[in-house]
Design a protein around this motif. Structure first.
Motif, mmCIF file in Angstrom:
data_model
loop_
_atom_site.group_PDB
_atom_site.id
_atom_site.type_symbol
_atom_site.label_atom_id
_atom_site.label_comp_id
_atom_site.label_asym_id
_atom_site.label_seq_id
_atom_site.Cartn_x
_atom_site.Cartn_y
_atom_site.Cartn_z
ATOM 1 N N CYS A 9 0.839 -1.198 0.000
ATOM 2 C CA CYS A 9 0.000 0.000 0.000
ATOM 3 C C CYS A 9 0.881 1.258 0.000
ATOM 4 O O CYS A 9 2.103 1.173 0.121
ATOM 5 C CB CYS A 9 -0.946 0.010 1.197
ATOM 6 N N ARG A 10 0.258 2.405 -0.119
ATOM 7 C CA ARG A 10 0.986 3.671 -0.249
ATOM 8 C C ARG A 10 1.963 3.919 0.898
ATOM 9 O O ARG A 10 3.044 4.465 0.720
ATOM 10 C CB ARG A 10 -0.028 4.817 -0.329
ATOM 11 N N SER A 11 1.580 3.489 2.097
ATOM 12 C CA SER A 11 2.463 3.715 3.250
ATOM 13 C C SER A 11 3.549 2.645 3.359
ATOM 14 O O SER A 11 4.398 2.706 4.251
ATOM 15 C CB SER A 11 1.639 3.721 4.541
ATOM 16 N N LEU B 167 0.950 1.958 9.016
ATOM 17 C CA LEU B 167 -0.316 2.046 8.289
ATOM 18 C C LEU B 167 -1.014 3.375 8.552
ATOM 19 O O LEU B 167 -1.178 3.785 9.697
ATOM 20 C CB LEU B 167 -1.206 0.881 8.733
ATOM 21 N N CYS B 168 -1.442 4.022 7.470
ATOM 22 C CA CYS B 168 -2.249 5.237 7.613
ATOM 23 C C CYS B 168 -3.617 4.841 8.175
ATOM 24 O O CYS B 168 -4.017 3.691 8.075
ATOM 25 C CB CYS B 168 -2.443 5.907 6.259
ATOM 26 N N CYS B 169 -4.328 5.809 8.732
ATOM 27 C CA CYS B 169 -5.643 5.529 9.312
ATOM 28 C C CYS B 169 -6.564 4.945 8.234
ATOM 29 O O CYS B 169 -6.764 5.556 7.185
ATOM 30 C CB CYS B 169 -6.235 6.814 9.878
ATOM 31 N N THR B 170 -7.110 3.765 8.509
ATOM 32 C CA THR B 170 -7.939 3.095 7.489
ATOM 33 C C THR B 170 -9.410 3.506 7.560
ATOM 34 O O THR B 170 -10.208 3.065 6.752
ATOM 35 C CB THR B 170 -7.855 1.566 7.656
ATOM 36 N N ILE B 171 -9.746 4.320 8.538
ATOM 37 C CA ILE B 171 -11.156 4.674 8.714
ATOM 38 C C ILE B 171 -11.463 6.079 8.180
ATOM 39 O O ILE B 171 -12.602 6.542 8.232
ATOM 40 C CB ILE B 171 -11.534 4.522 10.210
#
Lengths: 86, 210
Positions: A9-11, B167-171
């Motif tokens: 994914c992007r991150s 991980l970026c916030c998935t919500i």
């Protein structure tokens, strides 16, 4: 369900799987199937559900998956196992 | 003055904490744990960032962890308009921060907000978010450009930690509100039990070793 892309994914912190076509999944129905199949349901918000077996997976109602692993081979195994319930 | 710094694991909040530590203020760090809508790497980054700040300033910075993904984000996503998720998320973070700060005898909250940098940080959103609490909010980066913040982060050695993949916030909704009106937010908040959520979160705050 078939997936068009499986990639970091992007991150770069997880593997994402993008479906061939956008779905409109009823995640409450999916939840029952996954629970019966031995998945732990961490939360189900309707448009987003988080489940876990070996790997924690975020399932979107569009069919997109986000797997909390950087191991693409492992991710593909998890996607294969999950696919028939979606 | 004693400040509770909301530390996210990103680039900005450690820089904000650094600037206030440099001025001699006492700082405690509070991380709002957004799992399962993020990953374990965020927590590790926060530990490393606080440790780095301790090294730079030669003093202890107590780090506390408060659950946020569940119950808070979950309650907002289940009950409220999706477009207000980010603004309501921040209002809840500030509420917990305020109650926590008072509990440990601190005077103000410290954030890494920078005007216009992301959807939740427009002027109207910042205003709507600020109205959730009565405690002073210190925003040392409010007028900084991202490049300036990045440069300071590089200078103090937090940048390399902040960019570790997590991980970026998935919500986060596809189209978050960038123009939240307080009266709309207040109406949305009637759909969740704010005090109950804050109490639940406060009951689960733990101190974490760095």
């Amino acid at each position: 369900m078939k997936y068009r892309v499986v990639r970091l994914c992007r991150s770069s912190a997880a593997i994402e799987a993008i479906p061939e076509k956008k779905e409109n999944l009823d995640l409450y129905e999916v939840e029952e199937k996954l629970r019966a199949a031995g998945y732990e349901i961490i939360t189900n918000l309707g448009p987003i559900m988080v489940v876990k077996k070996d790997v924690e997976i975020t399932i979107y109602d569009t069919g997109k998956l986000l797997l909390k692993t950087k191991d693409e081979e492992k991710a593909r195994e998890e996607i294969e196992a999950l696919r028939s319930y979606l | 003055m004693k400040l509770v710094a909301l530390i996210s694991g990103g680039i900005d909040s450690p820089v904000a904490a650094h600037l206030m530590l440099r001025k001699g203020y006492e700082v405690a760090a509070l991380h709002m744990d957004n799992r399962p809508f993020t990953d374990d790497a965020q927590l590790e980054k926060v530990r490393m960032l606080v440790k780095r700040l301790e090294e730079i300033h030669g003093r202890e910075i107590p780090l506390y962890l408060a659950p946020h993904g569940i119950p808070t984000q979950e309650a907002i996503a289940r009950n409220c308009s999706r477009r207000y998720q980010c603004v309501m998320c921040r209002r809840m973070m500030f509420r917990v921060g305020e109650v926590f700060a008072r509990k440990i005898g601190y005077d103000a909250l410290l954030t890494g907000e920078s005007l216009g940098q992301v959807a939740s940080q427009t002027l109207k959103n910042i205003y709507a978010e600020s109205q959730a609490i009565e405690m002073p909010m210190i925003r040392p980066l409010i007028g900084f450009d991202k490049e300036e913040i990045v440069q300071i982060a590089k200078d103090i050695g937090t940048y390399e930690i902040s960019i570790i993949p997590s991980l970026c916030c998935t919500i986060t909704p596809k189209k978050p509100s960038i123009n939240a009106r307080l009266k709309d937010i207040l109406r949305e908040e009637e759909k969740i039990r704010i005090e109950e959520i804050v109490d639940t979160v406060m009951g689960k705050v733990v101190r974490v070793e760095v």
